[in-house]
Design an enzyme around this catalytic site. Structure first.
Site, PDB file in Angstrom:
ATOM      1  N   GLU A   4       0.812  -1.226   0.000  1.00 32.89           N
ATOM      2  CA  GLU A   4       0.000   0.000   0.000  1.00 32.89           C
ATOM      3  C   GLU A   4       0.841   1.271   0.000  1.00 32.89           C
ATOM      4  OE1 GLU A   4      -3.938  -1.789   2.300  1.00 32.89           O
ATOM      5  OE2 GLU A   4      -2.821  -0.171   3.263  1.00 32.89           O
TER       6      GLU A   4
ATOM      7  N   GLU B 212      -5.083  -8.652   0.936  1.00 34.98           N
ATOM      8  CA  GLU B 212      -5.727  -8.257   2.207  1.00 34.98           C
ATOM      9  C   GLU B 212      -7.197  -8.001   1.939  1.00 34.98           C
ATOM     10  OE1 GLU B 212      -4.210  -4.935   4.505  1.00 34.98           O
ATOM     11  OE2 GLU B 212      -2.146  -5.535   4.104  1.00 34.98           O
TER      12      GLU B 212
END
Length: 462
Positions: A168, A367
């Site tokens: 991320e 995720e």
């Protein structure tokens, strides 16, 4: 039992975690400070209940116990991160032997339990000595990161075949340089653009190093939190606003990392507002030549966008929000604990986009999960009955399966996370694990979802 949703035999089932959120013992066995350790020392009140990064599930000491539990609930893969400030704690680049032994032991333990290690090199945890040199604003730090990456490849790639440069990368940009929820708490769009750009350069350079080592049967990727930007309506103003949000928060990393180039629209936007980063001549060729070989996709919630209702205050800092407003869709399904919308179809939309516009790159959900506050209230017969988490997983896996039916190149699903972990400034406010962590006793207790996922993996479907 007739399975409604069957997955391929080599599907990756597992979960994900990060070093700073699971290892604990923040300054133990030679580890240096990272920015989270430092920020907590400086401003503990910025953390929920003033709980800092030293109090975690203590994977550093309990990894054998945890990996045994992973095996028991059916994991065949597990993603974790190496802590840069643990492995290379000083400026001279010397490897910390205790850290090297720890990561070797974790990898070996996973392999002994038939769990494939997926390693991520950077999960928001900039070493303080590197932040003091300018963090991701500095090309010096980019070069230091590439050296660190090479050390990791040389130490562990004889056994580790799945690598990621970043998790991320847009989050430290948003948190650290725009919206003040990560250290160094800067609010400056131009510096944020530089940080994003340098992170992309760091990723491309690390991929170049990785390829130069010719590691057999291995691949390297990046993990992006792809948050679809849905416009409120088909009004051209709403469509334009959603497109800009998509450019800034998704395509700013997705396009250079997967396609090897930035979107023209994004370059134009950044230029128009005098936000262009400092660049070096060979950069764009480096990005073009070193795209990722596969992609981890983190997905939690959609981004809903509408055109701005009011002109921004000209005295305020220039921000991404100058281009759009967030939109709360009436009737949306919510995870009230986290304040996030639950929209399962998002995973399907992401995968179809990757198929149609990004060469159907090999990808997996790296995720996806549900953080819930005060989960102890759901204890029945000594176990947390997290049926809501099972419903959440089912919904997302159903849409993921549909995308695969339609030809999307999806290889697996990892939930965030294996065991309740420390969550940045939220600490232990919301719990995410298959396994309940009793913080006082450090006892591990499987939740209902752990038994459910075990059956799913056993049957390779549900």
């Amino acid at each position: 039992m007739e399975l409604k949703y069957k997955f391929p035999n080599d599907f990756w089932w597992g979960s994900a975690s990060s070093g700073p959120q699971s290892e604990g013992t923040s300054i133990d066995d030679g580890k240096a400070l990272n920015i989270w350790d430092y920020w907590y020392e400086k401003e503990p009140y910025r953390f929920f209940n003033e709980v800092g990064p030293s109090l975690t599930s203590d994977f550093y000491h309990k990894y054998k116990q945890d990996i045994k539990l992973m095996k028991e609930i059916g994991h065949n893969s597990f993603r974790f991160s190496i802590s840069w400030s643990r492995l290379i704690p000083t400026e001279n680049g010397k490897v910390n032997e205790k850290a090297k032994n720890f990561y070797n032991d974790v990898i070996n333990e996973l392999l002994a339990n038939d769990i494939e290690p997926f390693i991520n090199l950077y999960h928001f945890d900039m070493p303080l000595i590197m932040q003091d040199k300018g963090g991701w604003e500095s090309r010096v730090v980019v070069n230091e990161y590439v050296k660190y990456a090479r050390v990791c490849f040389e130490l562990f790639s004889d056994r580790v075949k799945k690598w990621f440069t970043f998790n991320e990368p847009v989050v430290p940009v948003e948190g650290g340089y725009l919206y003040d929820f990560h250290y160094p708490n800067v609010v400056d769009f131009k510096r944020a653009v530089q940080v994003a750009y340098n992170t992309t350069i760091a990723s491309a350079q690390a991929i170049k190093e990785f390829k130069s080592l010719n590691i057999l049967n291995s691949k390297i990727g990046i993990i992006l939190n792809l948050t679809p930007s849905y416009p409120r309506s088909n009004n051209p103003a709403d469509l334009k606003a959603a497109n800009i949000a998509d450019l800034l928060f998704n395509r700013s990393f997705l396009d250079p990392c997967v396609m090897g180039k930035y979107p023209e629209e994004l370059i134009k936007l950044v230029k128009e507002h005098n936000l262009l980063p400092d660049m070096i001549d060979r950069d764009l060729q480096l990005i073009k030549d070193n795209v990722v070989q596969f992609l981890g996709v983190n997905y939690y919630q959609p981004r809903r966008i509408k055109a701005k209702a009011f002109m921004p205050n000209p005295e305020s800092p220039f921000m991404p929000d100058n281009f759009f407003d967030n939109y709360e869709m009436p009737g949306r399904k919510m995870n009230v604990s986290r304040g996030w919308e639950i929209y399962e179809k998002g995973v399907y939309d992401i995968m179809i986009n990757l198929k149609d516009n990004y060469g159907n790159i090999e990808s997996y959900i790296s995720e996806n999960g549900m953080g819930v506050q005060n989960e102890e209230q759901f204890i029945k017969d000594g176990m947390i009955d997290d049926s809501y988490r099972i419903d959440f997983l089912k919904g997302h896996l159903t849409w993921l399966h549909k995308s695969m039916d339609e030809g999307c190149n999806v290889k697996g699903y990892h939930m965030w996370t294996f065991i309740d972990n420390w969550s940045w400034s939220n600490a232990y406010k919301n719990r995410y694990g298959f396994i309940q962590l009793d913080l006082k006793t450090q006892k591990r207790i499987p939740k209902k979802s752990a038994y459910w996922i075990k059956e799913v993996v056993k049957n390779n479907g549900f």
